[in-house]
Design a protein around this motif. Structure first.
Motif, PDB file in Angstrom:
ATOM      1  N   ARG A  69      -7.908   0.624   7.575  1.00 26.88           N
ATOM      2  CA  ARG A  69      -6.453   0.475   7.643  1.00 26.88           C
ATOM      3  C   ARG A  69      -5.921   0.687   9.066  1.00 26.88           C
ATOM      4  N   GLY A  70      -4.943  -0.139   9.455  1.00 23.59           N
ATOM      5  CA  GLY A  70      -4.275   0.056  10.734  1.00 23.59           C
ATOM      6  C   GLY A  70      -4.705  -0.906  11.834  1.00 23.59           C
ATOM      7  N   HIS A  71      -5.350  -1.992  11.459  1.00 22.49           N
ATOM      8  CA  HIS A  71      -5.785  -2.942  12.479  1.00 22.49           C
ATOM      9  C   HIS A  71      -5.804  -4.341  11.873  1.00 22.49           C
ATOM     10  N   MET A  90       0.831  -1.204   0.000  1.00 27.62           N
ATOM     11  CA  MET A  90       0.000   0.000   0.000  1.00 27.62           C
ATOM     12  C   MET A  90       0.863   1.251   0.000  1.00 27.62           C
ATOM     13  N   ASP A  91       0.374   2.223  -0.689  1.00 29.53           N
ATOM     14  CA  ASP A  91       0.974   3.536  -0.640  1.00 29.53           C
ATOM     15  C   ASP A  91       0.569   4.205   0.681  1.00 29.53           C
ATOM     16  N   GLY A 145       2.869  -1.235   8.310  1.00 27.71           N
ATOM     17  CA  GLY A 145       1.952  -0.160   7.950  1.00 27.71           C
ATOM     18  C   GLY A 145       1.699  -0.057   6.457  1.00 27.71           C
ATOM     19  N   ASP A 146       2.582  -0.617   5.654  1.00 28.21           N
ATOM     20  CA  ASP A 146       2.491  -0.428   4.202  1.00 28.21           C
ATOM     21  C   ASP A 146       2.047  -1.689   3.467  1.00 28.21           C
ATOM     22  N   GLU A 147       1.417  -2.595   4.191  1.00 31.77           N
ATOM     23  CA  GLU A 147       1.096  -3.883   3.599  1.00 31.77           C
ATOM     24  C   GLU A 147      -0.225  -4.422   4.144  1.00 31.77           C
ATOM     25  N   ALA A 148      -1.018  -5.021   3.286  1.00 29.37           N
ATOM     26  CA  ALA A 148      -2.215  -5.724   3.738  1.00 29.37           C
ATOM     27  C   ALA A 148      -2.060  -7.202   3.397  1.00 29.37           C
ATOM     28  N   PHE A 173      -7.634 -10.380   8.403  1.00 32.08           N
ATOM     29  CA  PHE A 173      -7.372  -9.204   7.579  1.00 32.08           C
ATOM     30  C   PHE A 173      -6.355  -8.338   8.319  1.00 32.08           C
ATOM     31  N   ASP A 174      -5.098  -8.502   7.972  1.00 32.72           N
ATOM     32  CA  ASP A 174      -4.035  -7.694   8.562  1.00 32.72           C
ATOM     33  C   ASP A 174      -3.850  -6.479   7.657  1.00 32.72           C
TER      34      ASP A 174
END
Lengths: 692, 692
Positions: free
Chosen positions: A65-67, A46-47, A121-124, A114-115
């Motif tokens: 995002r962020g959890h 992710m950007d 922080g830049d990856e799902a 779902f990470d």
């Protein structure tokens, strides 16, 4: 625009997808697919400014995002921001950012994590833990485009009868006919609008499904008829677990037919819920759903027209096996000088036995002759119970829409009923959670939804209830519900009940509008509530707004969700008219320009923003949906030029919904400073429209 | 301006009041005093817009109206908004509104409830449950006036040594010397500023107070000396409960001298905490405090210079009696087909035994020869442990300030040590709670305070830690602390650690300013952090701001506390200069006019607002407090005319603090567009001051 399906392992059929898609064998775009043992993961970079939407009923922001979330239907009433799982599993995520809009739906009734920028922080990283799933890759030009595409393949959303938009008063603790009559009387006497009284577990005989306690409700049919004459309906609860009770027809029939879930050795699985020991219908089977659905007929025959399905994650307080393990732990510890870690283990043995993985791996479902262990398809259980209830109600009355809402859900259940947002708390933060979940759930097809206004657990306060009702005015499912042992929270209990009653009048005045928009959203695979990012994707500020939400195509909400606040900030992505409501008859219309504003909102005031150039219709207040006068409407808006909108209406209950037939064009003309409006069969008041 | 004391029942001496007040016998102004059985209540009507401040460490807003609180020191890590009690009991409330400013301090070490517009929105009822209390009625011309008046009679706030303002890295889980050295190295190598490493329970030998595990710390003294040479100090934890361990000198001495709390039958009370079975020093007794304080000397001799006191509510996981009751419940249930309510009772037997009222009524304190049951003076226990520790540290080194902070507290303890805000969670909402508690705790005298940055329980994320550090930069106690089993949260663990390091440089650059303001606040009975209502009482908007806070006399904070946010709203009650920090060297200075603003704040940016007409000093960044250059300062501000302020400094550790001696006048002159600034012994850079 495209949706591409990829299969991994042995996908389990979930009913989520209504329009089957062909399986692709090429590489999935964008995502790196990784297999680790059983699991299969989908990884994407992710950007810094990319956002993620979706996940339906889940904690935190609309931007997910962020959890790290985990799809695992959970009976957990404490919806704190650390929670990975709530009652529902809505496995859709949509990414939006630098590289466009794309999404993933993981059709897997087992656990899916779902990470989303948690570990990095830049990856799902999205992981089907069992590795058996169909993954649907979605690509679209816009967020709303992605949602519509997805909603198209999952099929049309459930629509309630129009009276389903009425206010529901509920409480775990209304025990007798007298209790219900008292609550009804207290509303009607004070002219507090109300359409339904919901009945929690107290009404049953020993918590047995499809029974009512004849001592407490000596003539249910008569009571229901009386209520009906007063435009009131009752909404009884149905629990997933069936009391282990020889002699009870539901239990006996289920045993006889082998309809309850079984352990590996073929014996019936027993877990405890409200009735104590209970057994669990195997809702995964067609014939079991058919049978269980037909059980609703008894109460339907008594005049009941609405139900809510509960405890269908399924919640299991304990099993005999879990209890034995805990006792064994106690025996092991007893007499020893136990250290704290032993003590924690002892405590955990007694607290950890509820909704435990140990129990969820003890029993099996029959799926087309195949035996599948529960945990592999856990998240589907509630959805299949909803399907059973819906079938039962439909078969009883094929021509009328049924009213049904459930706690647990999985995508697919959005076609069969509504969902309430579970056992929340009387927390200010849950007003905001209520609002945010509306957006997520709409993405996943659940339109008839709302939260327990005032909060279910913990004690409410008058200011909390008042502010929460001000959001509830706009949610299709509008219910005030509270738990046993908490403070009474019917509107009339409070010093400022008249202000709350006035708030409710706005709900009823908006019903022609809300009903029209709800039906249109369902028929067009659209969302009734959208994050601002969906409507203003080029507006960076709008994209990150987490405490406002778009309503239908024309409006925006900005509820007050802070204790002791007398106003709030609001970001207007374009010029809008603020309607600051005190009641259906008492409101200010204030044109406001695009940008940032502080707005003053006294305790009894709440805003609705209408985009400049659009109008919305407002009826007079009414005390029940049946009395809403939909053919005398006041138009509210801020116009430079003429405008038009369509208003849908129908008989409010027939299943045959024909948009073309039900739509009325409302045409507003502006000429030389004069406003005229026309709509067939509707008297329109344009005196409140502001020109400029 | 006045304080009037009224006594009820038999007040217990709490040490809270440093300047004794005469007892009044007239009627208490404004409050209706009601006696019900044992309890005594103080009732007052409120106008719709009246506000209530105070209650120190407690949940919800700075305006405490709308909730029911209960002073009862509680080991409860889940600081959700429904909680009535946290670790501390700070029984001060101040009302502000139509009829002026007045307050009540209930000096009662037992349970006191504060129903602040909960039962009725227009009424506050404060109840001493035991009815034994001194109630101090306070009246003043202003909120800050009321606080100063109260602070005057409770005595001067504790001040730490200057190095106490350094960054502390902590974790439950640093087990060995290697662990600590590794953490230190990882900071120093990356130039992440740090002054202290705190040591949680892991360092002890079997959780015995005043021991360290010689296997894990083979030469504690040498390790401490090595750290000291690197400008690092260790901060070991001391727990209230003493391990029941014959052979352990603390236990043996305490038993021999009869220093542990006893049950009614005279036998020593045994409760389990970290060491398993433990006994509890009767800190209410002078000689016990003296003895326990002297026990700190052993570690002080090894070079330790700082401590934290924990588990001193006191936390009691279980007692033998509680465990037996639970086992008995298990026996009672066993073999029965238990219903859910029985099951809940069984579960409660095992979960409810922690910190139970049953245990708190099992033991007694000796107070001047009188035997008082613990629950009657529960809230004093932690404060008296802090007093013990402070005495021990002072007697070891009478000329140097001691560094000590505690979890439980009662007013009075503010003279003996600091307080951290207890075991919070890695929740975004806890950033805001952290900020709000600063104001409440300052009212009650606790200036050296802060929360566990990044959150203690649950798993942090890089964005959460980053935003939280941006608030922590300004809190006197600045500690990153996390629980066993949670994600590692040292700054260097994260992808964006360099940004967090840069954030910390701002802390160190601000130390001359923060230290000066902290000392001045303590010496003048002032608050370092104030709600905006205190500084702008005539500004209705300012009075209700709950997410900004005044810092010292010149500044305002407005932290970002929302996940995924890239900015926030801020209300400026007057013209201010925004310093938008990225690091001590990299920041924007933006003049902003009174009113509402949206400010953009990238993930690595955070604002400090300086009132127009004032300047603040900024040093260069440094990697430890000792290296902060306080004689080369850059002035930041937005000026039309000249201004001046005083800057306090001293050797940072001597106990003799003389404001007159330590203050340096910084005189800023503006003439014909030129700025000059003078201060004795300080080189001042005025190039960043903005004129206009």
């Amino acid at each position: 625009m495209m949706i591409r399906r990829y299969d991994y392992g042995s996908p389990i059929f979930t009913h989520a997808i209504a329009i089957p898609q062909p399986v692709c064998t090429d590489e999935m775009p964008r995502f790196t697919v990784e297999k680790n043992g059983e699991s299969v993961s989908f990884r994407v970079q992710m950007d810094e400014d990319d956002q993620i939407f979706g996940l339906g009923e889940s904690v935190r922001g609309m931007n997910k995002r962020g959890h790290r979330y985990r799809a695992w239907c959970s009976d957990d009433f404490s919806h704190t921001e650390d929670k990975a799982s709530l009652y529902a599993s809505h496995n859709l995520v949509i990414f939006s950012g630098k590289s466009g809009v794309f999404g993933l739906y993981v059709d897997d009734p087992g656990a899916v994590t779902f990470d989303l920028g948690y570990t990095r922080g830049d990856e799902a990283v999205i992981t089907s833990e069992n590795g058996n799933c169909s993954a649907y890759y979605i690509e679209a030009d816009s967020l709303i485009g992605a949602v519509k595409e997805f909603r198209h393949i999952i099929g049309r959303s459930y629509l309630p009868p129009k009276w389903g938009l009425g206010y529901i008063q509920s409480r775990w603790g209304y025990t007798t006919e007298e209790d219900l009559r008292e609550v009804a009387k207290n509303h009607r006497e004070r002219h507090i609008p109300i359409d339904m009284l919901s009945m929690d577990i107290d009404y049953m005989e020993d918590f047995k499904d499809f029974t009512w306690d004849a001592k407490k409700f000596p003539d249910l049919k008569a009571m229901i008829a009386d209520f009906k004459a007063d435009n009131l309906r009752v909404v009884p609860i149905i629990d997933a677990g069936v009391k282990l009770c020889p002699g009870d027809p539901t239990y006996d029939e289920g045993v006889e037919k082998g309809y309850f879930v079984k352990k590996e050795d073929g014996s019936t699985f027993v877990g405890a819920v409200w009735p104590g020991k209970a057994v669990f219908p195997d809702f995964m089977r067609d014939e079991v759903r058919q049978w269980f659905g037909d059980k609703y007929h008894g109460m339907l025959e008594a005049g009941v027209e609405a139900f809510w399905n509960d405890m269908n994650e399924p919640a299991i307080f304990y099993s005999e096996e879990g209890l034995e393990d805990a006792y064994a732990k106690a025996d092991e510890m007893r007499g020893k000088n136990i250290g704290v870690y032993d003590y924690f283990a002892l405590k955990d043995a007694f607290t950890g036995m509820s909704n435990s993985m140990a129990d969820y791996t003890r029993f099996y479902h029959d799926v087309d002759g195949q035996r599948i262990r529960h945990d592999k398809m856990h998240n589907l259980y509630g959805a299949m119970m909803t399907k059973a209830g819906a079938q039962g109600m439909k078969s009883f009355n094929p021509d009328k829409r049924h009213l049904l809402f459930s706690r647990a859900s999985f995508i697919g259940a959005h076609r069969d009923g509504g969902v309430w947002q579970g056992d929340n708390f009387s927390w200010w933060s849950h007003i905001l959670l209520n609002m945010r979940e509306l957006a997520g759930m709409n993405m996943c097809g659940f339109l008839y939804t709302g939260a327990d206004l005032g909060g279910f657990g913990q004690n409410t306060t008058e200011d909390l209830l008042q502010r929460w009702l001000q959001l509830g005015v706009f949610t299709p499912l509008m219910r005030n519900h509270a738990a046993l042992g908490t403070r009474d929270q019917e509107i009339y209990r409070f010093r400022n009940w008249e202000q709350m009653r006035d708030t409710l009048t706005v709900r009823y005045a908006l019903i022609p509008f809300l009903y029209s928009e709800l039906v249109k959203a369902a028929m067009k695979d659209d969302m009734l509530f959208r994050p601002l990012a969906f409507d203003y994707p080029a507006d960076k500020r709008a994209c990150r707004v987490e405490d406002q939400i778009m309503l239908a195509g024309s409006c925006m909400l900005a509820p007050v969700y802070e204790q002791n606040a007398r106003g709030r900030y609001v970001y207007l992505p374009e010029d809008m008219l603020m309607i600051r409501f005190r009641s259906a008859e008492d409101y200010d219309c204030i044109p406001m320009t695009k940008g940032d504003h502080w707005i003053d909102l006294a305790m009894n005031e709440f805003p609705l923003f209408v985009k400049k150039g659009q109008v919305i219709p407002l009826a007079k207040g009414a005390e029940c949906v049946a009395q809403v006068d939909a053919v005398k409407l006041t138009l509210l808006g801020w116009l430079e030029h003429g405008t038009a909108f369509t208003l849908y209406d129908d008989d409010g209950e027939s299943t045959a919904i024909d948009l073309d037939k039900g739509l009325t064009l409302v045409d507003v003309q502006v000429k030389d400073g004069d406003i005229t409006a026309k709509a067939e069969g509707i008297a329109l008041d344009t005196s409140r429209i502001i020109l400029g």
